[in-house]
Write a protein that holds these residues in place. Structure first.
Motif, short mmCIF file in Angstrom:
data_model
loop_
_atom_site.label_atom_id
_atom_site.label_comp_id
_atom_site.label_asym_id
_atom_site.label_seq_id
_atom_site.Cartn_x
_atom_site.Cartn_y
_atom_site.Cartn_z
N VAL A 78 -53.14 31.48 -14.27
CA VAL A 78 -51.90 32.26 -14.22
C VAL A 78 -50.92 31.75 -13.17
O VAL A 78 -49.92 32.41 -12.90
CB VAL A 78 -52.18 33.77 -13.98
N GLY A 79 -51.19 30.59 -12.60
CA GLY A 79 -50.26 30.04 -11.62
C GLY A 79 -50.92 29.00 -10.75
O GLY A 79 -52.02 28.53 -11.05
N ASP A 80 -50.22 28.68 -9.66
CA ASP A 80 -50.69 27.61 -8.77
C ASP A 80 -50.81 28.05 -7.32
O ASP A 80 -51.08 27.23 -6.46
CB ASP A 80 -49.73 26.42 -8.85
N SER A 81 -50.58 29.34 -7.04
CA SER A 81 -50.62 29.78 -5.64
C SER A 81 -51.25 31.16 -5.53
O SER A 81 -51.28 31.93 -6.50
CB SER A 81 -49.20 29.82 -5.08
N LEU A 82 -51.72 31.47 -4.33
CA LEU A 82 -52.26 32.80 -4.09
C LEU A 82 -51.19 33.88 -4.25
O LEU A 82 -51.50 35.00 -4.66
CB LEU A 82 -52.89 32.88 -2.69
N ASP A 83 -49.94 33.54 -3.96
CA ASP A 83 -48.86 34.51 -4.18
C ASP A 83 -48.77 34.88 -5.65
O ASP A 83 -48.56 36.05 -6.00
CB ASP A 83 -47.52 33.97 -3.69
N GLU A 84 -48.93 33.91 -6.54
CA GLU A 84 -48.89 34.19 -7.98
C GLU A 84 -50.10 35.02 -8.40
O GLU A 84 -50.00 35.90 -9.26
CB GLU A 84 -48.82 32.89 -8.78
N LEU A 85 -51.26 34.77 -7.79
CA LEU A 85 -52.45 35.57 -8.10
C LEU A 85 -52.27 37.00 -7.59
O LEU A 85 -52.64 37.95 -8.28
CB LEU A 85 -53.70 34.92 -7.51
N ARG A 86 -51.69 37.15 -6.40
CA ARG A 86 -51.39 38.49 -5.88
C ARG A 86 -50.46 39.25 -6.82
O ARG A 86 -50.66 40.42 -7.11
CB ARG A 86 -50.72 38.38 -4.50
N ALA A 87 -49.42 38.56 -7.29
CA ALA A 87 -48.47 39.20 -8.21
C ALA A 87 -49.16 39.59 -9.51
O ALA A 87 -48.91 40.67 -10.06
CB ALA A 87 -47.30 38.25 -8.49
N ALA A 88 -50.06 38.73 -10.02
CA ALA A 88 -50.81 39.05 -11.24
C ALA A 88 -51.69 40.27 -11.01
O ALA A 88 -51.77 41.16 -11.87
CB ALA A 88 -51.66 37.85 -11.66
N LYS A 89 -52.33 40.35 -9.85
CA LYS A 89 -53.18 41.50 -9.53
C LYS A 89 -52.36 42.78 -9.53
O LYS A 89 -52.76 43.80 -10.11
CB LYS A 89 -53.85 41.29 -8.17
N GLN A 90 -51.20 42.75 -8.89
CA GLN A 90 -50.34 43.93 -8.84
C GLN A 90 -49.90 44.34 -10.25
O GLN A 90 -49.90 45.53 -10.59
CB GLN A 90 -49.12 43.66 -7.96
N GLU A 91 -49.54 43.37 -11.08
CA GLU A 91 -49.11 43.66 -12.45
C GLU A 91 -50.24 44.25 -13.28
O GLU A 91 -50.05 45.22 -14.02
CB GLU A 91 -48.57 42.39 -13.10
N LEU A 92 -51.44 43.69 -13.14
CA LEU A 92 -52.61 44.20 -13.86
C LEU A 92 -52.92 45.63 -13.43
O LEU A 92 -53.13 46.51 -14.27
CB LEU A 92 -53.82 43.30 -13.63
N GLU A 93 -52.95 45.86 -12.13
CA GLU A 93 -53.26 47.20 -11.63
C GLU A 93 -52.18 48.21 -12.05
O GLU A 93 -52.51 49.35 -12.40
CB GLU A 93 -53.44 47.17 -10.12
N ALA A 94 -50.92 47.79 -12.05
CA ALA A 94 -49.84 48.69 -12.49
C ALA A 94 -50.00 49.06 -13.96
O ALA A 94 -49.58 50.15 -14.38
CB ALA A 94 -48.48 48.04 -12.25
N ALA A 95 -50.62 48.17 -14.74
CA ALA A 95 -50.87 48.44 -16.16
C ALA A 95 -52.16 49.22 -16.38
O ALA A 95 -52.55 49.47 -17.52
CB ALA A 95 -50.91 47.12 -16.94
N GLY A 96 -52.86 49.58 -15.29
CA GLY A 96 -54.08 50.36 -15.41
C GLY A 96 -55.34 49.54 -15.61
O GLY A 96 -56.40 50.09 -15.90
N VAL A 97 -55.25 48.23 -15.44
CA VAL A 97 -56.42 47.36 -15.61
C VAL A 97 -57.23 47.38 -14.31
O VAL A 97 -56.70 47.19 -13.22
CB VAL A 97 -56.00 45.91 -15.95
N VAL A 98 -58.53 47.63 -14.44
CA VAL A 98 -59.43 47.66 -13.29
C VAL A 98 -59.85 46.22 -12.97
O VAL A 98 -60.28 45.47 -13.84
CB VAL A 98 -60.68 48.52 -13.59
#
Length: 148
Positions: A78-98
């Motif tokens: 999903v990207g090339d940096s930890l910032d992109e992984l952090r953003a993916a985590k926030q987006e997943l959690e906002a969508a209700g994904v555990v």
């Protein structure tokens, strides 16, 4: 014969629309077409013609969880940096994904979650490729906890 790369994965899913909401709408794959009278959808990240095919099977039995033979999980970069992984985590959690787990594999950093049918999905970013190009054994480094 020499394999070039893993080309695609096919999942049987209970509900195609629910799975498209996850893989297409949340994870960002592009739907490229339908087959089987609309009961299956091909998806791509843009790397090739399709990397994922979802086939609706309705209420077929779910595979058992835990240790078993067969598919364990799929990994989606999903990207090339930890910032992109952090953003993916926030987006997943906002969508209700555990988020079931987070790991630092030295060559990559990963989040682990389940799709709507219970299949494990790893979303990850790669570390600097020099790590594994200079030391191919780095891919089997001990797994460390990841905190984002």
């Amino acid at each position: 014969m020499k394999a070039h790369y893993l080309g695609h994965v096919v999942f049987y899913v209970k509900d195609l629309q629910r799975s498209l909401a996850f893989y297409r709408d949340l994870l960002g794959f592009q739907e490229v077409g339908r087959i089987f009278n609309g009961a299956a959808a091909a998806l791509t990240s843009g790397r090739t013609h399709h990397e994922l095919l979802l086939i609706q099977v309705g209420d077929a039995p779910a595979p058992p969880q835990g240790r078993r033979r067969g598919l364990y999980h799929i990994g989606i970069k999903v990207g090339d940096s930890l910032d992109e992984l952090r953003a993916a985590k926030q987006e997943l959690e906002a969508a209700g994904v555990v988020i079931d787990g987070m790991s630092d594999h030295t060559v990559s950093q990963s989040l682990y979650l389940r799709d709507p049918d219970g299949n494990e999905v790893e979303v990850y970013v790669d570390a600097d490729e020099a790590l594994w190009k200079n030391n191919p054994a780095a891919v089997v480094s001990p797994i460390k906890p990841l905190s984002l």
